[in-house]
Design an enzyme around this catalytic site. Structure first.
Site, short mmCIF file in Angstrom:
data_model
loop_
_atom_site.label_atom_id
_atom_site.label_comp_id
_atom_site.label_asym_id
_atom_site.label_seq_id
_atom_site.Cartn_x
_atom_site.Cartn_y
_atom_site.Cartn_z
N PRO A 67 33.45 -45.65 -37.50
CG PRO A 67 31.50 -45.68 -36.50
CD PRO A 67 32.47 -46.43 -37.56
CB CYS A 68 37.81 -44.21 -34.58
SG CYS A 68 38.32 -43.26 -36.08
CG HIS A 69 33.38 -39.97 -35.39
ND1 HIS A 69 33.59 -40.56 -36.62
CD2 HIS A 69 32.46 -39.50 -35.37
CE1 HIS A 69 32.31 -40.81 -37.27
NE2 HIS A 69 31.50 -40.22 -36.44
#
Length: 177
Positions: free
Chosen positions: A133-135
């Site tokens: 989850p880079c967001h």
């Protein structure tokens, strides 16, 4: 050999890649040259792991918190792998800053500090978006920046996770959601 399929999502088409056993990539339709990053031939062909990944994505986009029940195999430098490991530890519906990730890694390495920009580069090169989850990584000042899928998609993903968006803003140099 790598295999791929397209998944129709609420944030646009996603391409999922696998080596047949592990998920090796998940890219947004506007991310170019992802196949060259795999350093392998890529063929559109069904693989059983796609069933697990698409089920996970269905659950995620329905607002649930699905457990990852399939192996991930991103390819990158040791530093990038360390950063991506930290991203996987960010809880659903939570955010951290680039600086916080940098400080975690610095502490583990016995250093006093580490570059948040270096972490940003690793976050930006994440080959398995959404699942890693880079967001969920934001700027220290609340800036929603640094997302390969585009700021509008980052906002949508955070909204799916019901993140309180009141402390965040889109930088003036980014595409407005």
């Amino acid at each position: 050999m790598q295999y791929k399929m397209t998944y129709k999502s609420p944030v646009g088409d996603l391409t999922i890649t696998t080596d047949g056993q592990n998920v090796t990539g998940l890219w947004f339709e506007n991310q170019q040259n992802y196949e060259s990053l795999l350093n392998d031939t890529v063929k559109e062909q069904y693989q059983p792991i796609f069933d697990k990944v698409t089920h996970w994505l269905d659950e995620y986009f329905s607002g649930n918190k699905p457990a990852i029940n399939f192996p991930l195999k991103p390819t990158g430098t040791d530093f990038r792998m360390t950063v991506w490991s930290k991203l996987q530890a960010i809880p659903y519906g939570k955010t951290v800053t680039y600086g916080e990730v940098a400080q975690q890694i610095a502490n583990e390495r016995g250093q006093t500090k580490m570059s948040a920009q270096a972490v940003g580069g690793a976050v930006g090169s994440n080959p398995i978006s959404i699942i890693i989850p880079c967001h969920r990584v934001v700027g220290a000042n609340g800036s929603l920046t640094g997302f390969g899928g585009g700021i509008e998609r980052k906002v949508k993903l955070l909204n799916i996770e019901e993140v309180n968006m009141s402390a965040f803003h889109v930088p003036s140099h980014s595409t407005k959601p």
